[in-house]
Design a protein around this motif. Structure first.
Motif, PDB file in Angstrom:
ATOM      1  N   PRO A  30      -0.915   5.130   1.491  1.00 18.62           N
ATOM      2  CA  PRO A  30      -1.593   4.775   0.241  1.00 18.62           C
ATOM      3  C   PRO A  30      -1.618   5.884  -0.799  1.00 18.62           C
ATOM      4  O   PRO A  30      -1.906   5.635  -1.960  1.00 18.62           O
ATOM      5  CB  PRO A  30      -3.008   4.418   0.704  1.00 18.62           C
ATOM      6  CG  PRO A  30      -3.175   5.117   2.007  1.00 18.62           C
ATOM      7  CD  PRO A  30      -1.832   5.159   2.639  1.00 18.62           C
ATOM      8  N   GLU A  51       2.387  -2.642  -4.644  1.00 18.61           N
ATOM      9  CA  GLU A  51       2.313  -4.096  -4.528  1.00 18.61           C
ATOM     10  C   GLU A  51       3.646  -4.713  -4.139  1.00 18.61           C
ATOM     11  O   GLU A  51       3.682  -5.781  -3.514  1.00 18.61           O
ATOM     12  CB  GLU A  51       1.803  -4.706  -5.839  1.00 18.61           C
ATOM     13  CG  GLU A  51       0.346  -4.385  -6.126  1.00 18.61           C
ATOM     14  CD  GLU A  51      -0.146  -5.087  -7.370  1.00 18.61           C
ATOM     15  OE1 GLU A  51       0.645  -5.825  -7.993  1.00 18.61           O
ATOM     16  OE2 GLU A  51      -1.327  -4.903  -7.716  1.00 18.61           O
ATOM     17  N   TRP A  72      -4.631  -5.015   1.377  1.00 20.36           N
ATOM     18  CA  TRP A  72      -3.202  -4.783   1.539  1.00 20.36           C
ATOM     19  C   TRP A  72      -2.604  -5.751   2.560  1.00 20.36           C
ATOM     20  O   TRP A  72      -1.457  -6.194   2.403  1.00 20.36           O
ATOM     21  CB  TRP A  72      -2.950  -3.337   1.964  1.00 20.36           C
ATOM     22  CG  TRP A  72      -3.104  -2.353   0.844  1.00 20.36           C
ATOM     23  CD1 TRP A  72      -4.102  -1.442   0.693  1.00 20.36           C
ATOM     24  CD2 TRP A  72      -2.242  -2.190  -0.287  1.00 20.36           C
ATOM     25  NE1 TRP A  72      -3.910  -0.711  -0.466  1.00 20.36           N
ATOM     26  CE2 TRP A  72      -2.775  -1.158  -1.082  1.00 20.36           C
ATOM     27  CE3 TRP A  72      -1.076  -2.827  -0.703  1.00 20.36           C
ATOM     28  CZ2 TRP A  72      -2.177  -0.736  -2.269  1.00 20.36           C
ATOM     29  CZ3 TRP A  72      -0.474  -2.413  -1.883  1.00 20.36           C
ATOM     30  CH2 TRP A  72      -1.024  -1.383  -2.653  1.00 20.36           C
TER      31      TRP A  72
END
Length: 344
Positions: A30, A51, A72
């Motif tokens: 991340p 994304e 996620w």
């Protein structure tokens, strides 16, 4: 997802020992990192999770913080991927199977939300032995005392333990007087994630305060064991977790009461036959210890015994590198999903 930690290193290490059934492997995290991981001999960069990261992905292996995992994971499923989640985010969700290969493998295919959850590290250490007892004699009551290594607090916990050990080892008088261990480690530069000194000590508190005097971690282990084994709600699973000055591998003492009479020799034979367990015989001087369990997949089990006059009871002890166990299980689940997708 989450390719920067110790668990990710265990994943790629186990990956090198398995058949190469993947067309492409992506490493994601991340946040921005300059770290790389060696995947089948090739040094691969760790990209930032975005994304569009799940385009073309069939199976997404998740080891993110539970707070950000649901968002996620939903994006991965929406993009067409099956999520295998090692975090705590989905373990108690009734619409997400909690899978331990070899125990309830068939549930991998039953995933209405497109997600398969994996148990936590402590459960990985004890579930194979608990399954042997339940399969053979039907558990009615299970008491677990978990001896939890510093790695439960990630690298911060390991670093703090090493700093404390280095400090107290230099003074042979430390540990003889009230408060001297606390005083000796009070000014260390590495902040402690533990509620008390861990060097020369044990701490009977892992997790956060929860109902009934238990910690959140203790209740979580009980619920995971119950869900994986399919135990009825009236079967108590009582867990006490104790932080101990061990670096990596966890150990557990199990006391079980079963519905059917237990013969100790039969329990030993069942543990020997279990592919995930290695039985150690104390009569030959062998007992399970965490330092002997580090870096290998099998769980060591020993100290199998029975209180006199208690024919439905059995006690045993397990030591395991649960990071290795969890990583191998995650890859096995991924391969099962891959086989299913290929067949369809």
């Amino acid at each position: 997802m989450g390719a920067t930690g110790r668990f990710a290193e265990a994943i790629v290490s186990a990956l090198a020992l398995r058949d190469d059934v993947w067309g492409e492997i992506r490493l994601l995290a991340p946040g921005v990192t300059t770290r790389t991981l060696s995947v089948r001999g090739s040094e691969e960069p760790i990209d930032v999770l975005r994304e569009d990261s799940f385009e073309g992905v069939d199976v997404a292996l998740f080891n993110l913080a539970p707070e950000i995992t649901p968002e996620w994971a939903a994006q991965a499923v929406a993009a067409g991927a099956v999520v295998v989640d090692a975090s705590a985010a989905h373990r108690t969700d009734p619409r997400v199977p909690l899978v331990v290969p070899g125990i309830n493998t068939e549930l991998v295919a039953q995933r209405p939300k497109g997600i398969v959850a994996l148990p936590g590290p402590v459960t990985w250490g004890l579930i194979d032995a608990a399954h042997v007892l339940h399969q053979g004699w039907e558990l009615q009551h299970l008491v677990v005392t978990g001896l939890i290594a510093a790695v439960s607090k990630s690298d911060r916990g390991v670093a703090r333990l090493r700093e404390e050990l280095h400090t107290v080892a230099s003074d042979a008088t430390i540990g003889h007087h009230p408060g001297d261990v606390r005083a000796a480690v009070s000014d260390l530069p590495v902040a402690s994630p533990f509620p008390a000194p861990l060097a020369l000590n044990v701490i009977p508190w892992v997790g956060n305060a929860d109902e009934g005097g238990f910690t959140s971690a203790e209740l979580a282990v009980g619920e995971e064991v119950r869900k994986v084994l399919g135990l009825a709600e009236n079967v108590p699973v009582v867990v006490t977790l104790v932080q101990v000055p061990v670096v990596l591998a966890h150990s557990m003492a199990l006391h079980a009461r079963c519905a059917r009479p237990i013969a100790i020799d039969k329990v030993r034979q069942a543990c020997v036959a279990a592919p995930s367990l290695v039985h150690l015989d104390e009569q030959t001087g062998e007992v399970p210890t965490p330092v002997d369990s580090v870096g290998i997949d099998p769980r060591f089990v020993g100290r199998i015994r029975q209180p006199k006059g208690a024919g439905h009871h059995v006690d045993l002890f397990v030591s395991a590198d649960t990071t290795r166990r969890g990583a191998s299980a995650m890859l096995l689940v991924a391969e099962l999903v891959r086989d299913e997708l290929t067949a369809s």
